[in-house]
Design an enzyme around this catalytic site. Structure first.
Site, PDB file in Angstrom:
ATOM      1  CB  SER A 134      -0.962  -0.044   1.182  1.00  0.00           C
ATOM      2  OG  SER A 134      -1.979   0.911   1.041  1.00  0.00           O
TER       3      SER A 134
ATOM      4  CG  ASP B 180      -6.353  -2.873  -3.700  1.00  0.00           C
ATOM      5  OD1 ASP B 180      -7.261  -2.351  -3.024  1.00  0.00           O
ATOM      6  OD2 ASP B 180      -5.205  -2.421  -3.761  1.00  0.00           O
TER       7      ASP B 180
ATOM      8  CG  HIS C 216      -4.966  -3.008  -0.075  1.00  0.00           C
ATOM      9  ND1 HIS C 216      -4.546  -2.139  -1.048  1.00  0.00           N
ATOM     10  CD2 HIS C 216      -4.369  -2.587   1.075  1.00  0.00           C
ATOM     11  CE1 HIS C 216      -3.742  -1.227  -0.521  1.00  0.00           C
ATOM     12  NE2 HIS C 216      -3.616  -1.479   0.769  1.00  0.00           N
TER      13      HIS C 216
END
Length: 498
Positions: free
Chosen positions: A211, A418, A475
Site C-alpha cells: 500500500s 483491490d 489489497h
C-alpha cells in the site's frame, strides 16, 4: 494498508503543516561527507541474539550512529518453533517498535526481510497478525500458528513506523511527517542491527511493504543503499541490499489516476459497480485531473495548487466509490458500508488484533512501554501529518528506477480485486517507468504464472524488474491468498522465474 478517515486527495487521509523532528537530523547519514572512521576498540558487538534476556531490554549502540540506539529482548511468542525478539529503535526522544522472527528453515543462512505496512500510519502488526506473520490472531485472546508465514524461509522484521504508529511513541510529542524523514531512522536501525548481530552480516537483505509501502520502500531502500558508501568509508560493513518488494502499492500517483475509474466502471477485474451516469461524470473529470496534477504536482511542485488539484480529483474520482458503491475499497468483490470502513477497515479481524495487543500480559511479554495507550491499527494523526505535507505526491517511481540501475531487484505484486492501489495503475506505471531496462521490460508479454499447476495470475519480468498479479486477492494479498503469496516470495528469494 492505505486507509481513510474520510475520502480525500486520491486516497490521502487529509491535507497541510510541517514539524521537523531534530533527532533525525543529527546523524552522520545526513552529512555530505562520509562517516568518520571509528576506533574498533570503542565498539563491541553483542554478536549473539541468544544472550538476550526475556525480562529486560539490552541496549545496543554504535559510534557511526550517535543519535540512535536499539533496545531489544527475547519475546518468545506467536511461533514457538523459532526465536522471536521485540524492542525499540530509540532516536533520542522518539521510539520505534519492532518485532523480529528468525527463519523456520535455517536462520544461520536464510535471507533477512524487513516489512512495513502502509497507511501512512498503519501498524505492521496488521502484517504480522493478519497477513504473513508466524501466527494469526484468532479472537480477542488467542493466536494460532500460521503455516504460510514468510519467515518459513527468511528472518523477518515487522516495524511500527513512523513515530505514533502502533506501539511506537515519542517522549514530548515529536513527529515525523515525510517519508524522507522516516527513511533516516530506518536506515540507521538497519545499520546498527547488522553491526551487532554479525551472523547476519553480508546476508541478502530485502525491504518489503504494501500500500503506502509503495512510497515508503523505494525511499527507505535508497537511504540504505546511499548509506552503504558512507558506512564503507568509515570501516563499517555495508548492507547487502538485494531487492525491494511492493504489494498493492501507491508508487506513481499520476499513473494511477485513470485506474480509479477503470476499476469500477469497466470490467478490469469485475463487472462495473457504479451506475452509468456516475461513470460518465468520472470519465469527464479525468482529463482535467491529469492536466492539473501534472502542472501542479509533477512538472513542478506547488503545494497550494497541488493540494487543490488533488482535492478536486479526489472528489471526482474516488468520492463516488465511498458514497455510492457500498463496496470494500480493498476488495471490490465484497460489500462494506462506510461505517464498517471507519470502524475496522472492512476487516473485523483488525478489531481482534487491537484487543489482543491490549492484553496486559501480551504487552508485558513484548516489552511495550507504559506510555503507549490503547493499540490502534492505524493512526489518524500520522495520516493527517503526511497528508498535510502532500507526501504522496512525490516522484517515488524515480527511486525505483535508480535502485534498478544500481542492481537492486524490484518485485511489484498486486491482488486483482483491490481498488485503492489497483493492478491497472500498477501495470501502467511499471510500463511507463523511465530506466535503461524500459524497452526490454515492455517488450516482454504478460504471461501466466502458476502455483501447483493452477493459474495464479499474470507476470512479466526483465532486467531485475518483475510485475505480477494474484487473481482473487484484494489489497492484502497474503491474507486472501496465503499459499500463493508464500510461493511468490520463496521463488523471489531463490531467484527463480515465475
Amino acid at each position: 494498508m492505505k486507509w481513510f478517515s474520510a475520502p480525500t486527495a486520491l486516497g490521502l487521509v487529509s491535507v497541510l503543516s510541517f514539524s521537523l523532528s531534530t533527532g533525525a537530523q543529527q546523524t552522520f547519514f545526513n552529512a555530505p561527507g562520509s562517516y568518520a572512521s571509528y576506533d574498533e576498540g570503542l565498539f563491541t558487538p553483542l554478536e549473539d541474539l541468544s544472550v538476550l534476556s526475556e525480562t529486560q531490554f539490552t541496549t545496543l549502540s554504535h559510534p557511526a550512529f550517535p543519535a540512535y540506539s536499539v533496545r531489544v529482548k527475547k519475546s518468545n511468542f506467536c511461533d514457538e518453533s523459532v526465536k522471536a525478539y521485540t524492542g525499540y529503535i530509540d532516536i533520542q526522544a522518539r521510539h520505534l517498535f519492532f518485532y523480529f522472527f528468525e527463519s523456520r528453515n535455517n536462520p544461520e543462512k536464510d535471507d533477512v526481510i524487513l516489512w512495513t505496512n502502509g497507511g501512512p500510519g498503519c501498524s505492521s502488526s496488521l502484517g504480522l497478525f493478519m497477513e504473513h506473520g508466524p501466527c494469526r490472531v484468532v479472537d480477542n485472546n488467542t493466536t494460532k500458528f500460521h503455516p504460510e508465514s514468510w519467515n518459513s524461509n527468511a528472518n523477518m522484521f515487522f516495524i511500527d513506523q513512523p513515530i505514533g504508529v502502533g506501539f511506537s511513541y515519542a517522549d514530548y510529542g515529536e513527529t515525523v511527517s515525510t517519508t524522507e524523514e522516516a527513511a533516516v531512522d530506518i536506515a540507521s536501525f538497519v545499520g546498527i542491527f547488522f553491526e551487532h548481530f554479525r551472523k547476519f552480516k553480508g546476508r541478502a537483505f530485502h525491504m518489503a511493504g504494501e500500500s503506502y509501502g509503495g512510497r515508503y520502500i523505494p525511499v527507505f531502500a535508497s537511504a540504505v543503499f546511499d548509506q552503504n558508501k558512507r558506512l564503507e568509508e568509515g570501516g563499517v560493513t555495508p548492507i547487502n541490499l538485494k531487492s525491494i518488494m511492493i504489494g498493492n502499492g501507491i508508487t506513481d500517483f499520476y499513473a494511477m489516476i485513470e485506474s480509479y475509474w477503470a476499476m469500477v466502471c469497466t470490467p478490469a477485474s469485475l463487472a462495473p459497480v457504479l451506475d452509468i451516469g456516475t461513470c460518465v461524470a468520472m470519465k469527464q473529470a479525468i482529463p482535467r485531473c491529469k492536466k492539473w496534477l501534472k502542472e501542479n504536482c509533477v512538472d513542478q511542485f506547488d503545494a497550494i495548487n497541488c493540494g487543490a488539484s488533488a482535492t478536486f480529483c479526489d472528489s471526482a474520482l474516488t468520492g463516488p466509490v465511498f458514497t455510492q458503491s457500498n463496496k470494500n475499497p480493498y476488495d471490490l468483490s465484497k460489500s462494506c458500508s462506510a461505517e464498517e470502513l471507519n470502524l475496522n477497515l472492512c476487516y473485523p479481524i483488525t478489531m481482534n488484533i487491537s484487543s489482543y495487543l491490549d492484553i496486559p500480559r501480551v504487552r508485558s511479554q513484548l516489552g511495550v512501554h507504559p506510555k503507549v495507550g490503547n493499540f490502534k491499527s492505524c493512526s489518524n494523526a500520522v495520516g493527517i501529518a503526511f497528508a498535510q505535507q502532500l507526501d504522496e505526491y512525490r516522484p517515488t517511481q524515480h527511486y525505483v528506477a535508480a535502485l534498478l540501475e544500481r542492481g537492486v531487484k524490484v518485485l511489484i505484486y498486486v491482488g486483482t480485486l483491490d481498488w485503492i492501489c489497483n493492478h491497472v495503475g500498477n501495470q501502467k506505471w511499471t510500463e511507463e517507468l523511465e530506466w535503461s531496462g524500459h524497452e526490454a521490460f515492455v517488450d516482454e508479454p504478460l504471461r501466466e504464472w502458476t502455483v501447483d499447476g493452477k493459474k495464479a495470475g499474470l507476470t512479466r519480468s526483465a532486467n531485475g524488474l518483475t510485475y505480477l498479479t494474484i487473481e482473487g486477492a484484494g489489497h492484502m494479498v497474503p491474507y486472501d491468498k496465503p499459499k500463493e503469496a508464500l510461493k511468490m516470495v520463496n521463488r523471489w528469494l531463490d531467484g527463480k522465474d515465475f
